[in-house]
Write an enzyme that holds these catalytic residues in place. Structure first.
Site, short mmCIF file in Angstrom:
data_model
loop_
_atom_site.label_atom_id
_atom_site.label_comp_id
_atom_site.label_asym_id
_atom_site.label_seq_id
_atom_site.Cartn_x
_atom_site.Cartn_y
_atom_site.Cartn_z
N THR A 1 58.96 17.59 47.12
CA THR A 1 60.08 18.52 47.33
C THR A 1 60.14 19.03 48.76
O THR A 1 59.12 19.02 49.47
CB THR A 1 59.89 19.74 46.38
OG1 THR A 1 61.06 20.55 46.44
CG2 THR A 1 58.70 20.60 46.78
N SER B 1 67.07 18.22 48.48
CA SER B 1 65.96 18.98 47.89
C SER B 1 64.62 18.28 48.04
O SER B 1 63.60 18.79 47.58
CB SER B 1 66.24 19.22 46.41
OG SER B 1 66.11 18.03 45.66
N THR C 1 63.80 19.34 44.11
CA THR C 1 62.53 18.68 43.75
C THR C 1 62.75 17.43 42.90
O THR C 1 63.69 17.37 42.12
CB THR C 1 61.59 19.63 42.96
OG1 THR C 1 61.44 20.84 43.66
CG2 THR C 1 60.24 19.02 42.68
N GLY D 1 62.31 23.43 39.70
CA GLY D 1 62.86 24.78 39.49
C GLY D 1 62.02 25.83 40.20
O GLY D 1 61.23 25.49 41.11
N GLY E 1 59.43 27.68 41.62
CA GLY E 1 58.00 27.41 41.70
C GLY E 1 57.13 28.63 41.48
O GLY E 1 56.05 28.54 40.88
N ARG F 1 55.88 29.11 53.10
CA ARG F 1 55.94 29.29 51.64
C ARG F 1 55.59 27.96 50.95
O ARG F 1 56.10 26.90 51.30
CB ARG F 1 57.34 29.74 51.23
CG ARG F 1 57.55 29.90 49.71
CD ARG F 1 58.20 28.69 49.09
NE ARG F 1 58.54 28.90 47.68
CZ ARG F 1 58.92 27.93 46.86
NH1 ARG F 1 59.03 26.69 47.29
NH2 ARG F 1 59.21 28.21 45.60
N VAL F 2 54.70 28.02 49.98
CA VAL F 2 54.34 26.82 49.21
C VAL F 2 54.78 27.04 47.77
O VAL F 2 54.50 28.10 47.19
CB VAL F 2 52.81 26.57 49.29
CG1 VAL F 2 52.39 25.46 48.34
CG2 VAL F 2 52.40 26.24 50.72
N GLY F 3 55.48 26.07 47.22
CA GLY F 3 55.95 26.19 45.83
C GLY F 3 54.94 25.62 44.85
O GLY F 3 53.75 25.44 45.16
N ASP F 4 55.42 25.31 43.67
CA ASP F 4 54.55 24.80 42.61
C ASP F 4 54.26 23.30 42.75
O ASP F 4 53.24 22.80 42.25
CB ASP F 4 55.16 25.05 41.23
CG ASP F 4 56.56 24.46 41.09
OD1 ASP F 4 57.26 24.30 42.13
OD2 ASP F 4 56.96 24.14 39.96
N1 GLY Z 1 59.77 23.69 42.32
C1 GLY Z 1 59.94 23.56 43.70
C2 GLY Z 1 59.60 24.75 44.46
O1 GLY Z 1 59.59 25.85 43.96
O2 GLY Z 1 59.32 24.62 45.64
#
Ligand code: GLY
Length: 349
Positions: free
Chosen positions: A216, A81, A198, A250, A252, A226-229
């Site tokens: 992550t 991850s 993550t 979790g 994002g 795609r970009v997460g949080d």
């Molecule tokens: N929290 C990690 C993601 O959503 O990419």
């Protein structure tokens, strides 16, 4: 008054600023005695908390300490991850996101959709220190990393490639990919679908200074780009040196829509404990999720996981998860171990 150009300020601001703050803080703290050092992380971060505490004890800056901690996980091929060995996007390419935030200077840096570099957290720190931007993405982030001497490597391990290949081969029976005849979809592969992984790591040093990092490979098999949080300051990470630090792992997308880590720190500023602040933030996210029925189970509860981790300025810490059964890593200066996180909903057996 000595005049300082904007360029000199940018170049030297961090050092001068940090020195000033450290001086002020250490003078302040010296009068009150040394503070308790704390490092916390997501459950995959026990080695990170151990390393970060070792460095805090040697007097390292808390940001350098947490980055060195998560570098262990970023370089670990077994963690699917984060970093090297992370699960790839739907085209089989590993894209990494990371952010860092330094409490004493209230500065941050981040990279997103970065390919080919094992330790995106180190690049994020350079974005903070060596350019006048807060977030670099994709090709621009890679060019910046190359300029700073980072070596490009293939981040896709055989383990991650095989998991991706099984996912691709079993996605549909109306395409041209076939899984091996003898093999059903292994349970392991199923468990990676909609997995976010993550690592987040937060530290409080003996001067009362805070810092954090989140890094992550993001959502397994995501759409490219795609970009997460994790690299979004205020979502996957937030540090206010006067209040506390928070980070997340979790789903994002749910976190980005609610500025989760900023919300946790805001609740701590209102006087809630770190654990209460994490729980209240999750409650808010659940309330807002009712507008997205595809994210709800038949009983109306969210069908995703999200976890927050938090430390306040006093050295209190906590974590909360959407669902029961989650753990987080804590080094409290005496012992380094996993502790059970608080939760909103009990998972059905
Ligand atoms: N929290 C990690 C993601 O959503 O990419």
């Amino acid at each position: 008054m000595v005049k300082i150009s904007r360029r000199d300020f940018i170049k030297n601001g961090l050092t001068l600023g940090a020195a000033g703050f450290f001086l002020n803080n250490s003078l302040l703290v010296q009068g009150q005695g040394e503070k308790r050092m704390i490092v916390i992380a997501s459950s995959n971060g026990l080695k990170a908390t151990e390393k970060a505490m070792e460095l805090l004890r040697q007097g390292y800056d808390p940001l350098d300490a947490v980055i060195a901690g998560v570098n262990i996980v970023e370089e670990d091929p077994e963690d699917t991850s984060v970093g090297y060995g992370g699960l790839p996007n739907e085209e089989g390419e590993v894209e990494l996101d990371a952010s860092v935030m330094h409490g004493p200077t209230h500065n941050a840096g981040a990279v997103a959709a970065l390919k080919g570099i094992k330790t995106p957290s180190k690049v994020a720190k350079l974005v903070m220190e060596r350019c006048d931007h807060a977030l670099l993405v994709g090709e621009g982030a890679l060019k910046f990393a190359r300029a700073h001497g980072f070596k490009e490597e293939n981040l896709l391990t055989d383990k991650a490639r095989e998991i991706w290949l099984r996912w691709k081969e079993t996605l549909s029976d109306r395409d041209n990919w076939f899984p091996p005849k003898s093999e059903k979809l292994p349970a392991e592969v199923r468990s990676f679908v909609e997995s976010y992984g993550t690592i987040n790591c937060l530290a409080l040093d003996s001067h009362g200074n805070l810092a954090g990092v989140t890094t992550t490979s993001g959502l397994a098999f995501k759409l490219p780009g795609r970009v997460g949080d994790s690299p979004i300051i205020g979502a996957g990470l937030y540090v206010d040196n006067d209040v506390g630090a928070a980070g997340s792992t979790g789903r994002g997308e749910a976190n980005i829509l609610n500025c989760g880590s900023f919300q946790v720190v805001s609740f701590m500023a209102q006087g809630f404990s770190p654990e209460e602040a994490c729980l209240k933030t999750l409650e808010k996210i659940v309330q807002k999720t009712k507008f997205q029925p595809h994210l709800l189970q038949s009983d109306g509860l969210p069908r995703f996981g999200l976890n927050f981790y938090a430390i306040n300025k006093k050295g209190e810490f906590g974590s909360a998860s959407m669902w029961s059964g989650a753990y987080y890593a804590v080094h409290d200066g005496r012992e380094n171990k996993l502790r059970e996180a608080a939760y909103l909903f009990k998972r059905k057996k």
